[in-house]
Design a protein around this motif. Sequence first.
Motif, PDB file in Angstrom:
ATOM      1  N   SER A  71       0.793  -1.231   0.000  1.00  0.00           N
ATOM      2  CA  SER A  71       0.000   0.000   0.000  1.00  0.00           C
ATOM      3  C   SER A  71       0.824   1.278   0.000  1.00  0.00           C
ATOM      4  N   MET A  72       2.040   1.249   0.559  1.00  0.00           N
ATOM      5  CA  MET A  72       2.813   2.476   0.731  1.00  0.00           C
ATOM      6  C   MET A  72       4.285   2.201   0.476  1.00  0.00           C
ATOM      7  N   LEU A  73       4.975   3.229  -0.022  1.00  0.00           N
ATOM      8  CA  LEU A  73       6.415   3.158  -0.255  1.00  0.00           C
ATOM      9  C   LEU A  73       7.088   4.309   0.485  1.00  0.00           C
ATOM     10  N   ALA A  74       8.110   3.979   1.268  1.00  0.00           N
ATOM     11  CA  ALA A  74       8.845   4.993   2.015  1.00  0.00           C
ATOM     12  C   ALA A  74      10.263   5.109   1.484  1.00  0.00           C
ATOM     13  N   LEU A  75      10.712   6.358   1.328  1.00  0.00           N
ATOM     14  CA  LEU A  75      12.091   6.668   0.978  1.00  0.00           C
ATOM     15  C   LEU A  75      12.803   7.181   2.222  1.00  0.00           C
ATOM     16  N   GLU A  76      14.119   6.996   2.279  1.00  0.00           N
ATOM     17  CA  GLU A  76      14.843   7.446   3.458  1.00  0.00           C
ATOM     18  C   GLU A  76      14.805   8.964   3.552  1.00  0.00           C
ATOM     19  N   SER A  82      -3.799   8.970  -8.394  1.00  0.00           N
ATOM     20  CA  SER A  82      -3.301   7.676  -7.907  1.00  0.00           C
ATOM     21  C   SER A  82      -3.793   7.478  -6.467  1.00  0.00           C
ATOM     22  N   PRO A  83      -5.070   7.145  -6.299  1.00  0.00           N
ATOM     23  CA  PRO A  83      -5.639   7.091  -4.954  1.00  0.00           C
ATOM     24  C   PRO A  83      -5.145   5.923  -4.111  1.00  0.00           C
ATOM     25  N   ASP A  84      -4.547   4.916  -4.742  1.00  0.00           N
ATOM     26  CA  ASP A  84      -4.189   3.703  -4.021  1.00  0.00           C
ATOM     27  C   ASP A  84      -2.694   3.588  -3.763  1.00  0.00           C
ATOM     28  N   LEU A  85      -2.002   4.726  -3.720  1.00  0.00           N
ATOM     29  CA  LEU A  85      -0.576   4.731  -3.405  1.00  0.00           C
ATOM     30  C   LEU A  85      -0.234   5.996  -2.642  1.00  0.00           C
ATOM     31  N   THR A  86       0.512   5.821  -1.564  1.00  0.00           N
ATOM     32  CA  THR A  86       1.091   6.947  -0.838  1.00  0.00           C
ATOM     33  C   THR A  86       2.591   6.718  -0.718  1.00  0.00           C
ATOM     34  N   LEU A  87       3.379   7.746  -1.035  1.00  0.00           N
ATOM     35  CA  LEU A  87       4.816   7.737  -0.801  1.00  0.00           C
ATOM     36  C   LEU A  87       5.125   8.695   0.338  1.00  0.00           C
ATOM     37  N   PHE A  88       6.185   8.424   1.068  1.00  0.00           N
ATOM     38  CA  PHE A  88       6.604   9.346   2.109  1.00  0.00           C
ATOM     39  C   PHE A  88       8.077   9.140   2.413  1.00  0.00           C
ATOM     40  N   THR A  89       8.697  10.159   2.984  1.00  0.00           N
ATOM     41  CA  THR A  89      10.042   9.991   3.515  1.00  0.00           C
ATOM     42  C   THR A  89       9.930   9.626   4.980  1.00  0.00           C
ATOM     43  N   CYS A  90      10.883   8.843   5.459  1.00  0.00           N
ATOM     44  CA  CYS A  90      10.881   8.357   6.839  1.00  0.00           C
ATOM     45  C   CYS A  90      12.227   8.695   7.468  1.00  0.00           C
ATOM     46  N   THR A  91      12.199   9.578   8.451  1.00  0.00           N
ATOM     47  CA  THR A  91      13.405   9.960   9.180  1.00  0.00           C
ATOM     48  C   THR A  91      13.361   9.331  10.565  1.00  0.00           C
ATOM     49  N   GLY A  94      19.720  -7.940   0.928  1.00  0.00           N
ATOM     50  CA  GLY A  94      19.283  -6.569   0.776  1.00  0.00           C
ATOM     51  C   GLY A  94      18.171  -6.440  -0.239  1.00  0.00           C
ATOM     52  N   VAL A  95      17.717  -5.214  -0.408  1.00  0.00           N
ATOM     53  CA  VAL A  95      16.662  -4.930  -1.373  1.00  0.00           C
ATOM     54  C   VAL A  95      17.296  -4.596  -2.723  1.00  0.00           C
ATOM     55  N   ALA A  96      16.778  -5.189  -3.788  1.00  0.00           N
ATOM     56  CA  ALA A  96      17.230  -4.855  -5.139  1.00  0.00           C
ATOM     57  C   ALA A  96      16.390  -3.724  -5.733  1.00  0.00           C
ATOM     58  N   GLY A  97      15.118  -3.641  -5.307  1.00  0.00           N
ATOM     59  CA  GLY A  97      14.273  -2.577  -5.815  1.00  0.00           C
ATOM     60  C   GLY A  97      12.816  -2.843  -5.577  1.00  0.00           C
ATOM     61  N   VAL A  98      11.990  -1.930  -6.038  1.00  0.00           N
ATOM     62  CA  VAL A  98      10.537  -2.076  -6.006  1.00  0.00           C
ATOM     63  C   VAL A  98      10.013  -1.850  -7.413  1.00  0.00           C
ATOM     64  N   VAL A  99       8.842  -2.408  -7.697  1.00  0.00           N
ATOM     65  CA  VAL A  99       8.225  -2.263  -9.016  1.00  0.00           C
ATOM     66  C   VAL A  99       6.830  -1.684  -8.843  1.00  0.00           C
ATOM     67  N   LEU A 100       6.568  -0.586  -9.534  1.00  0.00           N
ATOM     68  CA  LEU A 100       5.243   0.000  -9.593  1.00  0.00           C
ATOM     69  C   LEU A 100       4.669  -0.232 -10.977  1.00  0.00           C
ATOM     70  N   VAL A 101       3.345  -0.219 -11.069  1.00  0.00           N
ATOM     71  CA  VAL A 101       2.693  -0.388 -12.365  1.00  0.00           C
ATOM     72  C   VAL A 101       1.731   0.765 -12.602  1.00  0.00           C
ATOM     73  N   LEU A 105       1.782   0.065  -6.255  1.00  0.00           N
ATOM     74  CA  LEU A 105       3.000  -0.646  -5.864  1.00  0.00           C
ATOM     75  C   LEU A 105       2.736  -2.134  -6.011  1.00  0.00           C
ATOM     76  N   ALA A 106       3.520  -2.803  -6.870  1.00  0.00           N
ATOM     77  CA  ALA A 106       3.210  -4.177  -7.254  1.00  0.00           C
ATOM     78  C   ALA A 106       4.150  -5.214  -6.668  1.00  0.00           C
ATOM     79  N   ALA A 107       5.445  -4.897  -6.526  1.00  0.00           N
ATOM     80  CA  ALA A 107       6.404  -5.942  -6.158  1.00  0.00           C
ATOM     81  C   ALA A 107       7.584  -5.359  -5.403  1.00  0.00           C
ATOM     82  N   VAL A 108       8.197  -6.219  -4.592  1.00  0.00           N
ATOM     83  CA  VAL A 108       9.480  -5.928  -3.953  1.00  0.00           C
ATOM     84  C   VAL A 108      10.482  -6.948  -4.471  1.00  0.00           C
ATOM     85  N   ARG A 109      11.662  -6.483  -4.848  1.00  0.00           N
ATOM     86  CA  ARG A 109      12.720  -7.344  -5.349  1.00  0.00           C
ATOM     87  C   ARG A 109      13.824  -7.443  -4.296  1.00  0.00           C
ATOM     88  N   PHE A 110      14.196  -8.686  -3.948  1.00  0.00           N
ATOM     89  CA  PHE A 110      15.247  -8.934  -2.969  1.00  0.00           C
ATOM     90  C   PHE A 110      16.450  -9.570  -3.651  1.00  0.00           C
TER      91      PHE A 110
END
Length: 290
Positions: free
Chosen positions: A88-93, A143-152, A173-180, A240-245
């Motif tokens: 549902s949500m993606l956070a950036l540092e 894009s009502p079904d996605l929220t991005l935010f920074t997380c400190t 570790g994380v290789a990336g995320v995939v959005l559609v 947000l569709a996938a997380v890549r490890f």
Amino acid sequence: MRRGLDHVVHLVRDLDAAGEVYDLLGFTVGGRNRHPWGTENRIVQTPGFFVELLQVVEPEKIPPHEGTRFSFGAFNRQFLESCGQGLSMLALEGSDPAAEKAHFDIENFGGFDTFEFGRTARRPDGQEVEVGFTLAFAREPGSPDLTLFTCTQKQPENFWSADLQRHSNQVTGVAGVVLVADAPVQHQAFLETATGGPVRRASDDWYVGETPRGAVDVMSRALFTERYGVPAPGGVGLRLAAVRFSTSGAPELRRALAARRMVEEAISGVVVVPPKAAMGATLVFEQPPG
């Protein structure tokens, strides 16, 4: 300033069942934590990145969106009602929430107050410690079904744990995320604002942004299904569709998960756990390059 991936929210209906799924996938899963606004979580850590398994436990405690206040709990409750389980949500540092909020506001993707909170966490040795976070939200109209935010993080030394980052699936570790999205190019400006870096065209149906920690891919739903062999989440706008490890243990993991019927047909060098097996999320395991 370019921002690395910090975490994703994987929203589920049953937190303990989600913990069991991630355990079967070879992850070390943290214990339950409670938020004062009616949600509970469990954390799956990798170095500098984590998956937040989240359940709405007490919906009556969730405050509504009000004015410039964005309600984390209300968004996830609505997401569960409209989309079901999933990412549902993606956070950036984050490093400077006030500056990040100001940047999102200027680019017309903000307009929300920063959100500061703390909670008690239990370390693997049983010690209780305090952790704290400040969030700056960014949302894209349409894009009502996605929220991005920074997380400190205020006390990162209390949050990150080497013990919780040791996984039997050998994920490092994380290789990336995939959005559609139906038209990835329409979301380039939003993703560049959120990540603080360029998001470049790989093809008409695929754009890629490299961050200091993992890649952000946005591709058409058709390309996502062609590439990973699983259905893409529906809806309008970005999802947000996938997380890549990244893991050197992908072949062994494939054999273990195939025995449990938790993976799709073979894709060279990649293990794909589909939404039907991972509570609405697509989880991808890749061998590191080289």
